[in-house]
Design a protein around this motif. Sequence first.
Motif, PDB file in Angstrom:
ATOM      1  N   LEU A 131      12.098   1.817  10.084  1.00 28.91           N
ATOM      2  CA  LEU A 131      11.550   3.080   9.138  1.00 28.91           C
ATOM      3  C   LEU A 131      10.169   3.749  10.212  1.00 28.91           C
ATOM      4  CD1 LEU A 131      11.177   1.811   5.608  1.00 28.91           C
ATOM      5  CD2 LEU A 131      13.119   3.248   6.397  1.00 28.91           C
ATOM      6  N   VAL A 132       9.977   4.860   9.883  1.00 30.82           N
ATOM      7  CA  VAL A 132       8.855   5.538  10.570  1.00 30.82           C
ATOM      8  C   VAL A 132       7.962   5.812   9.523  1.00 30.82           C
ATOM      9  CG1 VAL A 132       8.141   7.680  11.792  1.00 30.82           C
ATOM     10  CG2 VAL A 132      10.606   6.461  12.125  1.00 30.82           C
ATOM     11  N   PHE A 133       6.795   5.626   9.627  1.00 28.35           N
ATOM     12  CA  PHE A 133       5.543   5.947   8.569  1.00 28.35           C
ATOM     13  C   PHE A 133       4.722   7.061   9.298  1.00 28.35           C
ATOM     14  CE2 PHE A 133       6.931   1.628   8.541  1.00 28.35           C
ATOM     15  CZ  PHE A 133       7.715   1.493   7.425  1.00 28.35           C
ATOM     16  N   ALA A 134       4.121   7.828   8.397  1.00 20.60           N
ATOM     17  CA  ALA A 134       3.173   8.759   8.916  1.00 20.60           C
ATOM     18  C   ALA A 134       2.235   9.215   7.812  1.00 20.60           C
ATOM     19  CB  ALA A 134       3.951  10.126   9.386  1.00 20.60           C
ATOM     20  N   ALA A 135       1.079   9.725   8.183  1.00 20.49           N
ATOM     21  CA  ALA A 135       0.126   9.956   6.961  1.00 20.49           C
ATOM     22  C   ALA A 135      -0.394  11.485   7.226  1.00 20.49           C
ATOM     23  CB  ALA A 135      -1.055   9.182   6.999  1.00 20.49           C
TER      24      ALA A 135
END
Length: 345
Positions: free
Chosen positions: A131-135
């Motif tokens: 998965l790719v996580f971003a804020a």
Amino acid sequence: MTRRILFFSFALVLLSAVHSSAFDEQIKWSADIDAPLTSGITVHGNILILGDKSGTLHALSRDTGAEIWTYTGSSMILGTPAIISNEVIFAHEGGEISCVDISDGSLIWQSLPVSDSGGSFNDGISCGGGLVFAAKTDGEIFAIDAFTCEDVWTYQARQGLRTAPAYGEGFVFQGEYDGLFSIIDAKTGERINGGGAGGAVNTPAVRDGKVYFSAADGSVQSVQIQDVIPLWSINVKDPVTTSPALGGNIIAVGTARGYVFALNEPDGKTLWQYDTKGGSITALPVVADGLVFAGGGDGVMHMLDAGTGKELHRFTTKQGIETNPAYSDGVLYFGGNRGIIYALQ
């Protein structure tokens, strides 16, 4: 676009004959990417991956600095590009996430997450578990599939977010501007636990079942991830402006007044501090081969003895060093806000 490969274009001041056997203070090459460097540097095999203010991602030869390929997106590239399999994944300031083929820079997929309140990025992404996580600056933390670009989950923080999340041990770790620290299940997006500090929390670091985080109130903390057990907390009495940099039993952080602090990993005790006299440090220090490398906005890369904090060498450039460097196989790679990339060995 033609890239200029530059040799011996800057000064190296030797302050001591003592040095690591893996680092001989030799200038290998420098290269001009024609725009300010705005991302950290990622090393993969024989190439360097890095992004600039114009939105261009560059792949450079580790051996010579020569350009291999470029990909140009919509806006400035932030954070440090991540590599999964043959994919390079990275964030643009405008809220776009791009994925390109590492062999030629061709676009594989692109994501522009939609939320009710909009929001862009102030930092980059992290990857783990496929998965790719971003804020986002509107407070949304989200996960997308690294291979299909499909949305997996979103989590809404109580305020806007300015730093990237970190991944480790099946969790996403996110610091917030008001000092909240959240631990989120990477599969479901559910907040499991957390903690806090008295100021904005930087992107955490994860290693060996522990998470380390630093904050603008000067605190650095270590927490055992299983059962969320606080291990230690110290305060260096200067706003910490970098994530914790891990190397062996040393944790290094940079501060707003230009200090580098080295902490003992098992108990958090301060081993030494060094004043760079160069103003706020935003580039992550590097701890490797018995050295600590710390670059500042004044364009000086300091090379310190990891055991004592004594400055061994000083490498002076004509540009601010504001993004995360990389160290691999005895070579330090870093760049600055005038677009010059350096390889020092």
